[in-house]
Design a protein around this motif. Structure first.
Motif, mmCIF file in Angstrom:
data_model
loop_
_atom_site.group_PDB
_atom_site.id
_atom_site.type_symbol
_atom_site.label_atom_id
_atom_site.label_comp_id
_atom_site.label_asym_id
_atom_site.label_seq_id
_atom_site.Cartn_x
_atom_site.Cartn_y
_atom_site.Cartn_z
ATOM 1 N N GLU C 207 36.433 30.067 71.946
ATOM 2 C CA GLU C 207 35.972 28.846 71.246
ATOM 3 C C GLU C 207 35.420 29.205 69.863
ATOM 4 O O GLU C 207 35.763 28.591 68.851
ATOM 5 C CB GLU C 207 34.901 28.165 72.117
ATOM 6 N N ASN C 208 34.578 30.218 69.831
ATOM 7 C CA ASN C 208 33.963 30.619 68.573
ATOM 8 C C ASN C 208 35.009 31.078 67.563
ATOM 9 O O ASN C 208 34.956 30.728 66.379
ATOM 10 C CB ASN C 208 32.961 31.756 68.847
ATOM 11 N N LEU C 209 35.981 31.844 68.032
ATOM 12 C CA LEU C 209 37.019 32.354 67.137
ATOM 13 C C LEU C 209 37.834 31.209 66.534
ATOM 14 O O LEU C 209 38.114 31.207 65.321
ATOM 15 C CB LEU C 209 37.945 33.304 67.905
ATOM 16 N N ALA C 210 38.193 30.247 67.386
ATOM 17 C CA ALA C 210 39.015 29.124 66.904
ATOM 18 C C ALA C 210 38.267 28.306 65.859
ATOM 19 O O ALA C 210 38.813 27.945 64.817
ATOM 20 C CB ALA C 210 39.434 28.244 68.074
ATOM 21 N N GLU C 211 37.012 28.018 66.128
ATOM 22 C CA GLU C 211 36.244 27.220 65.168
ATOM 23 C C GLU C 211 35.931 28.030 63.905
ATOM 24 O O GLU C 211 35.906 27.490 62.801
ATOM 25 C CB GLU C 211 34.963 26.687 65.821
ATOM 26 N N TYR C 212 35.686 29.318 64.092
ATOM 27 C CA TYR C 212 35.377 30.163 62.939
ATOM 28 C C TYR C 212 36.552 30.233 61.963
ATOM 29 O O TYR C 212 36.401 30.010 60.760
ATOM 30 C CB TYR C 212 35.021 31.575 63.425
ATOM 31 N N ILE C 213 37.717 30.543 62.505
ATOM 32 C CA ILE C 213 38.870 30.733 61.610
ATOM 33 C C ILE C 213 39.296 29.415 60.969
ATOM 34 O O ILE C 213 39.570 29.352 59.771
ATOM 35 C CB ILE C 213 40.063 31.361 62.367
ATOM 36 N N THR C 214 39.375 28.365 61.782
ATOM 37 C CA THR C 214 39.910 27.110 61.245
ATOM 38 C C THR C 214 38.906 26.337 60.413
ATOM 39 O O THR C 214 39.282 25.482 59.615
ATOM 40 C CB THR C 214 40.372 26.174 62.378
ATOM 41 N N GLY C 215 37.626 26.582 60.654
ATOM 42 C CA GLY C 215 36.621 25.734 60.019
ATOM 43 C C GLY C 215 36.561 24.347 60.631
ATOM 44 O O GLY C 215 35.857 23.468 60.114
ATOM 45 N N LEU C 216 37.277 24.133 61.712
ATOM 46 C CA LEU C 216 37.263 22.835 62.410
ATOM 47 C C LEU C 216 36.280 22.871 63.580
ATOM 48 O O LEU C 216 35.855 23.939 64.007
ATOM 49 C CB LEU C 216 38.656 22.526 62.956
ATOM 50 N N SER C 217 35.958 21.691 64.081
ATOM 51 C CA SER C 217 35.138 21.599 65.289
ATOM 52 C C SER C 217 35.947 20.978 66.423
ATOM 53 O O SER C 217 36.686 20.015 66.204
ATOM 54 C CB SER C 217 33.909 20.718 65.048
ATOM 55 N N ILE C 218 35.780 21.531 67.602
ATOM 56 C CA ILE C 218 36.360 20.897 68.787
ATOM 57 C C ILE C 218 35.570 19.620 69.033
ATOM 58 O O ILE C 218 34.353 19.662 69.189
ATOM 59 C CB ILE C 218 36.267 21.831 70.006
ATOM 60 N N LYS C 219 36.283 18.496 69.058
ATOM 61 C CA LYS C 219 35.635 17.200 69.243
ATOM 62 C C LYS C 219 35.497 16.875 70.724
ATOM 63 O O LYS C 219 34.462 16.422 71.184
ATOM 64 C CB LYS C 219 36.477 16.122 68.546
ATOM 65 N N GLU C 220 36.547 17.096 71.463
ATOM 66 C CA GLU C 220 36.511 16.866 72.906
ATOM 67 C C GLU C 220 37.513 17.786 73.587
ATOM 68 O O GLU C 220 38.411 18.313 72.944
ATOM 69 C CB GLU C 220 36.808 15.405 73.243
ATOM 70 N N LEU C 221 37.321 17.933 74.885
ATOM 71 C CA LEU C 221 38.195 18.838 75.637
ATOM 72 C C LEU C 221 38.393 18.315 77.058
ATOM 73 O O LEU C 221 37.606 17.532 77.576
ATOM 74 C CB LEU C 221 37.632 20.262 75.636
ATOM 75 N N ALA C 222 39.495 18.767 77.655
ATOM 76 C CA ALA C 222 39.808 18.455 79.052
ATOM 77 C C ALA C 222 40.071 19.775 79.752
ATOM 78 O O ALA C 222 40.998 20.492 79.373
ATOM 79 C CB ALA C 222 41.041 17.554 79.128
ATOM 80 N N ALA C 223 39.236 20.100 80.737
ATOM 81 C CA ALA C 223 39.253 21.457 81.293
ATOM 82 C C ALA C 223 39.533 21.467 82.781
ATOM 83 O O ALA C 223 39.032 20.619 83.528
ATOM 84 C CB ALA C 223 37.906 22.137 81.027
ATOM 85 N N ASP C 224 40.304 22.433 83.190
ATOM 86 C CA ASP C 224 40.606 22.658 84.600
ATOM 87 C C ASP C 224 40.256 24.111 84.902
ATOM 88 O O ASP C 224 41.010 25.023 84.562
ATOM 89 C CB ASP C 224 42.105 22.391 84.827
ATOM 90 N N ILE C 225 39.072 24.321 85.512
ATOM 91 C CA ILE C 225 38.656 25.698 85.780
ATOM 92 C C ILE C 225 38.721 25.986 87.280
ATOM 93 O O ILE C 225 38.618 25.082 88.106
ATOM 94 C CB ILE C 225 37.257 26.022 85.194
ATOM 95 N N THR C 226 38.882 27.243 87.610
ATOM 96 C CA THR C 226 39.173 27.645 88.985
ATOM 97 C C THR C 226 38.483 28.969 89.301
ATOM 98 O O THR C 226 38.364 29.820 88.415
ATOM 99 C CB THR C 226 40.705 27.864 89.145
ATOM 100 N N ALA C 227 38.053 29.101 90.547
ATOM 101 C CA ALA C 227 37.674 30.422 91.052
ATOM 102 C C ALA C 227 38.780 30.842 92.017
ATOM 103 O O ALA C 227 38.839 30.349 93.144
ATOM 104 C CB ALA C 227 36.320 30.371 91.753
ATOM 105 N N PHE C 228 39.660 31.689 91.568
ATOM 106 C CA PHE C 228 40.817 32.055 92.393
ATOM 107 C C PHE C 228 40.466 33.046 93.491
ATOM 108 O O PHE C 228 41.066 33.049 94.553
ATOM 109 C CB PHE C 228 41.928 32.644 91.518
ATOM 110 N N VAL C 229 39.530 33.914 93.211
ATOM 111 C CA VAL C 229 39.225 34.962 94.192
ATOM 112 C C VAL C 229 38.300 34.397 95.264
ATOM 113 O O VAL C 229 37.249 33.819 94.960
ATOM 114 C CB VAL C 229 38.605 36.185 93.486
ATOM 115 N N ASP C 230 38.701 34.550 96.503
ATOM 116 C CA ASP C 230 37.937 33.999 97.629
ATOM 117 C C ASP C 230 36.490 34.463 97.593
ATOM 118 O O ASP C 230 36.213 35.652 97.456
ATOM 119 C CB ASP C 230 38.548 34.466 98.962
ATOM 120 N N GLY C 231 35.613 33.506 97.733
ATOM 121 C CA GLY C 231 34.199 33.829 97.826
ATOM 122 C C GLY C 231 33.500 33.982 96.494
ATOM 123 O O GLY C 231 32.294 34.208 96.437
#
Lengths: 381, 381, 381, 381
Positions: C207-231
């Motif tokens: 996130e930091n790299l993308a905003e740093y290089i582009t000079g843009l800000s992430i306005k909104e996001l849609a995220a799908d996160i997972t814990a794949f490893v059991d436990g």
């Protein structure tokens, strides 16, 4: 207009380069395989012909029969040219006979078994006025043509250094002892391959590529060739210093014992103002280098390429073309010139390697073998 | 334990390699720069010392003063070793004087201006019992050590072919005429650089790398060296055939007129069973090749690496280490050996290039220059 | 002038990032480690201090003791700033206390355990007037700075698409169950790592790299996160759609179960006129793309680079710089600003990530975790 | 045996994909182009037929005439199958008519203009018992088949993550306004391209590739599609989150505004035990990744490849095969199945994409467009 008709010598079942030639001839749909003498065994020749959907009467027992019989057929039915895809020691005789009987010839390389044959063939071709092409297929790649054009246009300035490499690894062990390995067997047999092994088989491609792209001639060379595999009769490795006619220096090395390398022909060229680098394994990319500016990545199919490269590709950028398409470019140019010939036009309008390249290649083999016997003494080419 | 104390000869403001040495010495936080004779101009030496936060009294007017004064200081305050980072012609004298006054020496390469000096220095070092290290820094890369270990373990089988390259492009024009270009000026000046230009500056690195990794010795060579740039007095390009003591063959080429190439030292080695390929520009990747299996990509920091490579990296895989870390490995091993020395242990437990490598490098230069003068005649090394 | 004096919290024997910070601080020879509270175990803190050649009295039992004691020392002897290299849950308290006692802080990321802490810290820093830096070290690479500069200069035109990736594979199995794997243990423990695992550890870098290089800000996001490893209690994988404030779209994905990937942070950015591509694993190369012209290869150290990139490298082109040098750039800029501060100059003249980036990172974690709980609903950042 | 006879709908002078189909059909010399309705303009159809050396009477004015006339010819003279190479909106009608009149069909993708047509066509094909193939040509690459085989064999373990990308840059400006750019014009025209632009044109290839290699199905997706170029009516960019039926997660992004990217389809797949990475731009290389061992480089043509990959290449390793050869593999498998059909064998022995893949692709387009209209809500596929 009709398709150009091809007869083939060699290339029966199990052959490698014969199949490559047939695909190369087929790709642009301008050539029709109409007959062949596909094997020295008449029965095998017939069976191979069936694979190619040929009528039985045009699957000949040998090339002599093919040439003499086809000659009797009417124009437009008989073959227009002969493709020769036999091992090295069987290039000369069918080429000579085909030319002498009025057929154009497209031959696999090296042109002949030795220089004497090549020079004789050169004279025959010259006298006949017919067309002779040699499948130094690597010059068919679009970016190789681009490189040649950029250098000819002076983009790199005067050329100072050339490094051309051709490492393969498939002969790192004595595979020729395996009876299944026919490709290895004849290539390592001095009675079939000629005076050199690796140098003739792939070194000549490297030599041809370097001279083709740069437009320079190798003036002299110092070669150290080796047969690393015990019991092998011909060289399987070559390290060569080069001096070009303009004062440029260079290195050519080729090997068939470079374990793990596939078919890694590549070239780097440095001039006073720029440099370039091309690798056959990723043939659609060429790195171009400058004194002060960032390197550039030239890619097949892009709009910024010159005419020669543009004409040599069939798909838009990003649709990788490969070995077979490059090979097909040699075929396409050769038969395009045949069309000119058939229209009565003798001027060479299409570029393809000729018997002159063939003679050059044979002299290169002689120089390398001679230099190496003389402990890498400088030897003129 | 305390930090090891370093005095520096050369490397004042504007110098390239001096700054590299200081960073390399600093990275592992085991070395303290305590004094220096940073310039042949006393005032400039003082100013440089200020940059490094040194007290004025330890910024010496010249190396003689530094060595003699430091000698008078108590152990633990005085420098432990001298780092020599001057141009080639000023390596020998300070090294000799430092050793003769009881200081270990870590010198930039080539070791000396000529072979006579190097052999004299070798004798002096041997007599003294002190430590002498030479910054053939490219042997400090983790994957270079991995390559050496794998070959020593026989993973590749008997070595047959070695290709080592060192193309640079920065001297493709006559930059030494620009007064700002001090790096170019002394390297192209025979009175400062020695008998060779490109061959001494970078060719020796290539020679050292090839012998280091393979464990083989170059037995003889045939060299064709050139000064391409008009008016340049020393070679800026070299093409060399190699023969190794075990019968392996090879090629070494180095250039400073390879337009667009930065510092592209690289090596490919082929044995009977496998091969490998390493490129300094992407030093954390090594391709390993096998007769029948897929190529493998070895990467710095991975758990499957051997001990030598593992000890030579500081970060987990994927955190790229570079030139400075490799250079630091040479420093770290050298001062680790100094710690052994200071404990009274004379056995060499840490690996770093020594005066023997230095003598070897000087002989390599002699052989190359000699062979080339003799039209690339084979010349023993 | 003198060296800037650093105290360290965390980073004792066996720690990964502490050693990285010390090397980064050492490289430019402008910083001296003068004290530390290297471990929550006082004895271990002492032993670690010995490794770094510190006097016993400045190896403190805990950070409170360090801060309070150092405060009593005279200026020029006491530390100038505190480097915090503990796990995430122990960033806030020492940072707060250091600032409140007059010390600048350079902290590892993410800045805090949660957004509330980060915002509180932001207020404290603002009030104090002191300097707070955050080691989003990947912004320290020369070519990252070059990319930022080229985009700011409009070279690529309005930005339309950003793809930033951070795949790692080291947590593909449940390595945290191995007691030797301390790095894995705390990162997968919600009481130490915070609300997110992979997203906090490496997603924030992306996130930091993308905003740093582009000079843009992430306005909104849609995220799908997972814990794949059991436990596993925290996410080990994240796939995220991005929308930027200028209308650009993007993708951010990060993973720690990407088997075989090391630390493959990379970014591709496309504007109306051009694009670029940078990969941390080969950080000295950046591909720049154009509408009609060949792609270009930008390389660290070359003369055509802008000022920001030029100032951020230490060696000429072709001498690869890596992770540690990029990390050192963050240190160097931070302490250069401290020097300004010490001269009474409050204007920010050197670029380094600050508490604002830290707050941004914490909000990014919140948005990702919140969106994912809400089945990837668009969530403002 | 005889060659299989092909009739073509579309693909006249100036078309891109028609020429590709003809080359793909020609490469293996098993197919003969015998007739065509090459253009909606009868005269242009005739002229195109001349280019392909067809007799005038078999250059039809339109596909209806072709199908009805060919039907009257005797078996062995009439065409065996119809290749459809028109823009998307003209796929369905000729396919339906050909099948209904007893001809096998090989169609360019996407199969139809919308899902309704595709499902109708599926029913017609099923009822007819005839063969229908779809040129999702990227599945024809040898290493794509190798990847599929390795995953099916469990080499990578259960699949967790899939990243499939298809960036192109050729529509980064409004090239469809240029009357020369016919390829751009119909692809950006909703009346010809269908409900989607980029998603239909290349997104479906990415979807097909991911499902083909992994053997998994996309269960649901969340899509954010955009038309970046002012005035463009269809999407030119798509970012999509994927969830697969086995619980794997993924990302699919496709773009035609990715400036400087050519045709960069690529895929990375991670399982519990290994991962792999393949890029269409360098299609003869696949990186295979493991938990503890070095990455491996799989290469087209090597002996260690499985049967599917081995059968799909024509040249030894190191002789690069490309886009046209991969495309030819789809043709070769399709007509090999026709040969089976002609022998009365209905069992499917050769692998090629079918109408089921076509329906799947249309549903993918629907799901993407639907999800995006619904602000990237998860949408079942």
């Amino acid at each position: 207009m009709r398709k150009i008709r091809m007869g083939m010598v060699g290339g029966g079942r199990g052959a490698f380069i014969g199949a490559v030639h047939r695909i190369a001839a087929a790709i642009d749909q301008q050539i029709e395989l109409v007959c062949g003498a596909f094997s020295s065994t008449p029965e095998k020749s017939k069976l191979s012909g069936q694979d190619f959907f040929l009528p039985e009467e045009r699957c000949y027992a040998n090339y002599e029969e093919m040439i003499l019989t086809e000659k009797t057929l009417p124009e437009g039915e008989r073959m227009d040219f002969v493709a020769i895809v036999t091992p090295n020691h069987m290039h000369f005789a069918p080429a000579k006979m085909a030319i002498e009987n009025g057929f154009h010839v497209l031959s696999d390389k090296p042109a002949c078994f030795n220089t004497e044959q090549a020079e004789e063939l050169e004279a025959i071709v010259a006298q006949s006025g017919l067309l002779y092409g040699l499948t130094h297929n690597y010059t068919g790649y679009p970016l190789v043509k681009q490189a040649k054009e950029m250098i000819a246009d002076g983009k790199l300035g005067e050329i100072r250094k050339v490094i051309v490499e051709y490492p393969q690894g498939w002969l790192a062990t004595k595979v020729e002892d395996d009876t299944e390995q026919k490709q290895a067997a004849w290539r390592t047999d001095p009675t079939k391959s000629g005076a050199a092994g690796c140098v003739g088989d792939i070194g000549t491609h490297a030599e041809n590529l370097a001279e083709y792209i740069t437009g320079l001639s190798i003036k002299e060379l110092a070669a150290d060739i080796t047969a690393f595999v015990d019991g092998r009769l011909l060289d399987d490795d070559a390290n060569i210093l080069l001096r070009f006619d303009n004062g440029a220096k260079g290195i050519l090395h080729a090997s068939q014992i470079a374990v793990g390398d596939e078919n890694n022909l590549n070239i780097r060229i440095y001039g006073e103002k720029g440099g370039l680098e091309w690798r056959q394994l990723e043939p659609n990319t060429m790195i171009v280098k400058w004194l002060e500016e960032p390197m550039q990545i030239y890619r097949t199919g892009m709009g910024y390429l010159g005419e020669a490269a543009s004409n040599a590709s069939r798909t838009p950028a990003g649709h990788p073309e490969g070995y077979l398409e490059a090979f097909a470019n040699t075929y396409l140019n050769f038969i395009s010139q045949i069309r000119e010939f058939q229209k009565g036009n003798k001027e060479i309008k299409f570029e393809y390697p000729t018997i002159a390249d063939g003679v050059r290649g044979m002299k290169f083999i002689d120089a390398v073998v001679g230099s190496s016997k003389n402990n890498a003494a400088w030897t003129a080419l």
